[in-house]
Each structure stands twice: as structure tokens, then as C-alpha cells.
Design a protein around this motif. Structure first.
Motif, PDB file in Angstrom:
ATOM      1  N   UNK A  44       3.439  46.587  82.243  1.00  0.00           N
ATOM      2  CA  UNK A  44       3.789  46.013  80.938  1.00  0.00           C
ATOM      3  C   UNK A  44       5.305  45.969  80.783  1.00  0.00           C
ATOM      4  N   UNK A  45       5.961  47.061  81.165  1.00  0.00           N
ATOM      5  CA  UNK A  45       7.427  47.099  81.063  1.00  0.00           C
ATOM      6  C   UNK A  45       8.056  46.069  82.002  1.00  0.00           C
ATOM      7  N   UNK A  46       7.492  45.911  83.195  1.00  0.00           N
ATOM      8  CA  UNK A  46       7.980  44.916  84.137  1.00  0.00           C
ATOM      9  C   UNK A  46       7.841  43.502  83.553  1.00  0.00           C
ATOM     10  N   UNK A  47       6.718  43.262  82.889  1.00  0.00           N
ATOM     11  CA  UNK A  47       6.471  41.957  82.262  1.00  0.00           C
ATOM     12  C   UNK A  47       7.491  41.691  81.155  1.00  0.00           C
ATOM     13  N   UNK A  48       7.778  42.704  80.334  1.00  0.00           N
ATOM     14  CA  UNK A  48       8.752  42.551  79.253  1.00  0.00           C
ATOM     15  C   UNK A  48      10.141  42.206  79.794  1.00  0.00           C
ATOM     16  N   UNK A  49      10.550  42.933  80.825  1.00  0.00           N
ATOM     17  CA  UNK A  49      11.886  42.700  81.404  1.00  0.00           C
ATOM     18  C   UNK A  49      11.952  41.329  82.072  1.00  0.00           C
ATOM     19  N   UNK A  50      10.858  40.913  82.690  1.00  0.00           N
ATOM     20  CA  UNK A  50      10.824  39.602  83.335  1.00  0.00           C
ATOM     21  C   UNK A  50      10.979  38.483  82.305  1.00  0.00           C
ATOM     22  N   UNK A  51      10.325  38.618  81.164  1.00  0.00           N
ATOM     23  CA  UNK A  51      10.475  37.617  80.097  1.00  0.00           C
ATOM     24  C   UNK A  51      11.915  37.600  79.596  1.00  0.00           C
ATOM     25  N   UNK A  52      12.484  38.790  79.438  1.00  0.00           N
ATOM     26  CA  UNK A  52      13.873  38.910  78.985  1.00  0.00           C
ATOM     27  C   UNK A  52      14.819  38.165  79.924  1.00  0.00           C
ATOM     28  N   UNK A  53      14.694  38.445  81.226  1.00  0.00           N
ATOM     29  CA  UNK A  53      15.559  37.799  82.225  1.00  0.00           C
ATOM     30  C   UNK A  53      15.305  36.291  82.294  1.00  0.00           C
ATOM     31  N   UNK A  54      14.042  35.891  82.171  1.00  0.00           N
ATOM     32  CA  UNK A  54      13.701  34.466  82.274  1.00  0.00           C
ATOM     33  C   UNK A  54      14.315  33.673  81.128  1.00  0.00           C
ATOM     34  N   UNK A  55      14.253  34.217  79.909  1.00  0.00           N
ATOM     35  CA  UNK A  55      14.850  33.522  78.761  1.00  0.00           C
ATOM     36  C   UNK A  55      16.364  33.407  78.917  1.00  0.00           C
ATOM     37  N   UNK A 112      12.578  50.011  85.109  1.00  0.00           N
ATOM     38  CA  UNK A 112      11.155  49.806  84.799  1.00  0.00           C
ATOM     39  C   UNK A 112      10.429  51.147  84.715  1.00  0.00           C
ATOM     40  N   UNK A 113      10.672  52.001  85.710  1.00  0.00           N
ATOM     41  CA  UNK A 113      10.000  53.309  85.745  1.00  0.00           C
ATOM     42  C   UNK A 113      10.456  54.197  84.585  1.00  0.00           C
ATOM     43  N   UNK A 114      11.767  54.221  84.324  1.00  0.00           N
ATOM     44  CA  UNK A 114      12.301  55.114  83.295  1.00  0.00           C
ATOM     45  C   UNK A 114      11.902  54.695  81.883  1.00  0.00           C
ATOM     46  N   UNK A 115      11.632  53.397  81.699  1.00  0.00           N
ATOM     47  CA  UNK A 115      11.251  52.924  80.361  1.00  0.00           C
ATOM     48  C   UNK A 115       9.735  52.761  80.197  1.00  0.00           C
ATOM     49  N   UNK A 116       8.965  53.105  81.228  1.00  0.00           N
ATOM     50  CA  UNK A 116       7.505  53.008  81.137  1.00  0.00           C
ATOM     51  C   UNK A 116       6.893  53.902  80.063  1.00  0.00           C
ATOM     52  N   UNK A 117       7.429  55.113  79.825  1.00  0.00           N
ATOM     53  CA  UNK A 117       6.861  55.928  78.735  1.00  0.00           C
ATOM     54  C   UNK A 117       6.879  55.219  77.384  1.00  0.00           C
ATOM     55  N   UNK A 118       7.896  54.372  77.157  1.00  0.00           N
ATOM     56  CA  UNK A 118       7.933  53.608  75.910  1.00  0.00           C
ATOM     57  C   UNK A 118       6.784  52.628  75.821  1.00  0.00           C
ATOM     58  N   UNK A 119       6.459  51.988  76.963  1.00  0.00           N
ATOM     59  CA  UNK A 119       5.326  51.064  77.000  1.00  0.00           C
ATOM     60  C   UNK A 119       4.010  51.817  76.807  1.00  0.00           C
ATOM     61  N   UNK A 120       3.929  53.023  77.354  1.00  0.00           N
ATOM     62  CA  UNK A 120       2.731  53.860  77.186  1.00  0.00           C
ATOM     63  C   UNK A 120       2.501  54.183  75.708  1.00  0.00           C
ATOM     64  N   UNK A 121       3.562  54.591  75.026  1.00  0.00           N
ATOM     65  CA  UNK A 121       3.449  54.901  73.599  1.00  0.00           C
ATOM     66  C   UNK A 121       3.093  53.650  72.801  1.00  0.00           C
ATOM     67  N   UNK A 122       3.607  52.520  73.222  1.00  0.00           N
ATOM     68  CA  UNK A 122       3.310  51.272  72.527  1.00  0.00           C
ATOM     69  C   UNK A 122       1.816  50.963  72.599  1.00  0.00           C
ATOM     70  N   UNK A 123       1.209  51.164  73.769  1.00  0.00           N
ATOM     71  CA  UNK A 123      -0.228  50.912  73.920  1.00  0.00           C
ATOM     72  C   UNK A 123      -1.035  51.847  73.023  1.00  0.00           C
ATOM     73  N   UNK A 124      -0.609  53.099  72.920  1.00  0.00           N
ATOM     74  CA  UNK A 124      -1.318  54.050  72.060  1.00  0.00           C
ATOM     75  C   UNK A 124      -1.195  53.652  70.591  1.00  0.00           C
ATOM     76  N   UNK A 125      -0.032  53.145  70.183  1.00  0.00           N
ATOM     77  CA  UNK A 125       0.147  52.683  68.802  1.00  0.00           C
ATOM     78  C   UNK A 125      -0.778  51.500  68.519  1.00  0.00           C
ATOM     79  N   UNK A 126      -0.845  50.568  69.481  1.00  0.00           N
ATOM     80  CA  UNK A 126      -1.735  49.416  69.325  1.00  0.00           C
ATOM     81  C   UNK A 126      -3.184  49.873  69.213  1.00  0.00           C
ATOM     82  N   UNK A 127      -3.582  50.818  70.066  1.00  0.00           N
ATOM     83  CA  UNK A 127      -4.953  51.337  70.028  1.00  0.00           C
ATOM     84  C   UNK A 127      -5.263  51.951  68.669  1.00  0.00           C
ATOM     85  N   UNK A 128      -4.309  52.705  68.117  1.00  0.00           N
ATOM     86  CA  UNK A 128      -4.513  53.327  66.809  1.00  0.00           C
ATOM     87  C   UNK A 128      -4.700  52.268  65.728  1.00  0.00           C
ATOM     88  N   UNK A 129      -3.897  51.205  65.776  1.00  0.00           N
ATOM     89  CA  UNK A 129      -4.004  50.120  64.790  1.00  0.00           C
ATOM     90  C   UNK A 129      -5.357  49.417  64.909  1.00  0.00           C
TER      91      UNK A 129
END
Length: 288
Positions: free
Chosen positions: A99-110, A132-149
Motif C-alpha cells: 500500500x505504501x509503495x502504491x502511494x509513493x508510486x502515485x506521488x512520483x507519477x503525478x 517504503x519499509x520505514x513508512x509501512x507502519x503508517x499504512x498498517x495503522x491506516x488499514x486498522x482505522x478503515x476497518x474500525x470505520x
């Protein structure tokens, strides 16, 4: 594709609220970084503002995709099972780097598209794999927030008094849950029998089970009943039971859903009588 469109149409409030949360978090991150630039006595340039805005706003795309995917996943499962929480955490751990890789790829592509950078986005992505690896925990927390919603809204929806379904002709119907007698799978379709008629939809039994909530009980892998519309219940064979509904429809239970039959018996005749005579025919006094 049609299933995705149906999901968006039926759960637009959940998806919209989830995207709004993502946008709000992105704005907080954007302004925090902007204030940090000001604090370091560095006047933010339009280029820098555009750079950080892409960095924090592009994850909204993956956030939206995860929300829709989470709703699909939840509808295929029983959201009342505790094990789904463990499943979501495990899946989040596995996909968070991607997920983090996908986010960064969109960022670079734009940025490449509007001329902010000349390098190929994929080649740049290969150079920042540590990011990508160092920012993956942020993506993990994001998925948990989405699941809670998602789970909050779907659990709340299961307690509502109405159920919205889309029939084969593409028409949406709002059904009163109290009027639903039983649901039964038939091939790729699902028949919903109500007091006012039968509705045929392509929804799965699992997806509607999560939205129905109580008092509906699953008595077979292809059948869910509203106990209030059971006319007669009797032992059939090998631990299976014959359930006759108020319209005369005979349904059968399976051994794997015996706990539902036990609950129906308990509600109708009480624990003590059930223990003494668990296999006799029971006639619902209101529907006899």
C-alpha cells in the motif's frame, strides 16, 4: 465491476465518511509540515507546498480502494465473529508495504506528469525502498482505522429496521426487516421471502447475514430464518430438523447449525422442557 458499483451505491455514506476522515488526516499532516517549514525560518515556496500536498493527499486513492475492499471482505464474512479482527490485522501486516509503495508510486507519477521530476517513477521507487519499509507502519495503522470505520457503520447498519437490496431488474427495494420471513440461496441468486412477496437478488447469504443481525438465525448453509415466522419445528433425521414457515414452506436445518435450532427451541418452550423432550414437534402458538 458491477459488484463494485453496487457496493459504492449501497454504502456510499460509509465510503464518503471514510474518505472524509482520510482527507482530514491529510490536511493535518500537510499543515503540520507547512508550520515546520515556517518554524525553521524557511519561506515555503509554491513548489514545496505542491510537493508536500501530493505526498499527503495521494494516499486518499488507496484509502478509498481499501475501504471498498474492506466492505466486500466484511460482507463475505460474519462480522460478529471475533476471528475476523485477527484476520484483518494479519492481512494489514502483509499488504501495508505494498500500500505504501502504491502511494509513493502515485506521488512520483503525478510529479512526473506535471514536470516536477524527469526520472521514471518506477526507477525512483526502486531507490527509495527503505522509505517504503520505514513508512509501512503508517499504512498498517491506516488499514486498522478503515476497518474500525467500516465495522462501526456495518454493525450499526445491522441494527437498523430496514434492509436495502437490489433485485435482478436493477431496482433497489427497502424492506422492513420485521417483514422478512426467511432467506434461501438458489444457485447464483438469493430469494428473500417477506410478508408482501418474494425478492430475488444476486447478493450472497453471508453478506446479508451480517446486515440482518438479530433475531435472524442461520439454520443451514443456504438458509436464514426469522424465528417469529416459524409455524412448526420437528426432528427429522440424524440431528437435522424440519422447519415449517408460516406460509407452509418446509425448510431443513443442518447439523452444523444445531445451535440455531437449540436457540429457537429455548425461546419457544424453555430450557427445562427442551432438555426433557428435545425432539418432539413444536407448534408456534401465534402461527398455528
Amino acid at each position: 465491476m458491477m459488484r463494485v458499483i453496487d457496493t459504492i451505491a449501497q454504502h456510499r455514506k460509509v465510503i464518503g465518511f471514510s474518505i472524509l476522515i482520510s482527507f482530514f488526516l491529510a490536511l493535518i499532516s500537510f499543515f503540520s509540515n507547512w508550520l515546520m517549514l515556517i518554524h525553521t525560518n524557511e519561506a515555503p515556496t509554491p513548489y514545496q507546498l505542491l510537493d508536500i500536498s501530493f505526498y499527503f493527499l495521494t494516499p486518499i486513492v488507496s484509502w478509498t480502494a481499501i475501504t471498498i475492499g474492506m466492505i466486500h471482505y466484511t460482507q463475505r464474512k460474519n462480522i460478529n465473529r471475533n476471528r475476523i479482527i485477527i484476520q484483518v490485522i494479519f492481512i494489514a501486516l502483509l499488504i501495508s508495504p505494498f500500500i505504501r509503495m502504491f502511494d509513493i508510486l502515485i506521488d512520483f507519477s503525478l510529479k512526473n506528469l506535471i514536470g516536477m521530476m524527469d526520472a521514471n517513477p518506477f526507477s525512483v521507487l526502486a531507490d527509495v525502498w527503505l522509505v517504503v519499509i520505514s513508512t509501512s507502519p503508517g499504512a498498517f495503522l491506516r488499514i486498522l482505522i478503515i476497518a474500525a470505520i467500516v465495522y462501526y457503520f456495518l454493525l450499526r447498519q445491522s441494527n437498523h429496521k430496514t434492509l436495502t437490496i437490489r433485485t435482478r431488474d436493477g431496482v433497489y427495494h427497502v424492506l422492513e426487516k420485521d417483514s422478512i420471513c426467511y432467506l434461501q440461496s438458489e444457485g447464483n441468486y438469493l430469494n428473500i421471502q417477506t410478508q408482501n412477496g418474494t425478492y430475488r437478488t444476486r447478493k450472497t447469504l453471508k453478506s446479508l447475514a451480517a446486515r440482518l443481525g438479530t433475531p435472524f438465525l442461520r439454520i443451514h448453509k443456504s438458509t436464514i430464518v426469522n424465528p417469529g415466522y416459524i409455524r412448526q419445528l420437528s426432528h427429522w433425521r440424524n440431528g437435522e430438523y424440519l422447519v415449517v414457515m408460516n406460509d407452509g414452506k418446509p425448510l431443513t436445518s443442518s447439523k452444523s447449525h444445531r445451535e440455531s435450532i437449540d436457540k429457537i427451541m429455548t425461546d419457544l418452550i424453555g430450557n427445562s422442557e427442551m432438555e426433557n423432550d428435545p425432539i418432539s414437534a413444536i407448534v408456534h402458538p401465534k402461527l398455528a
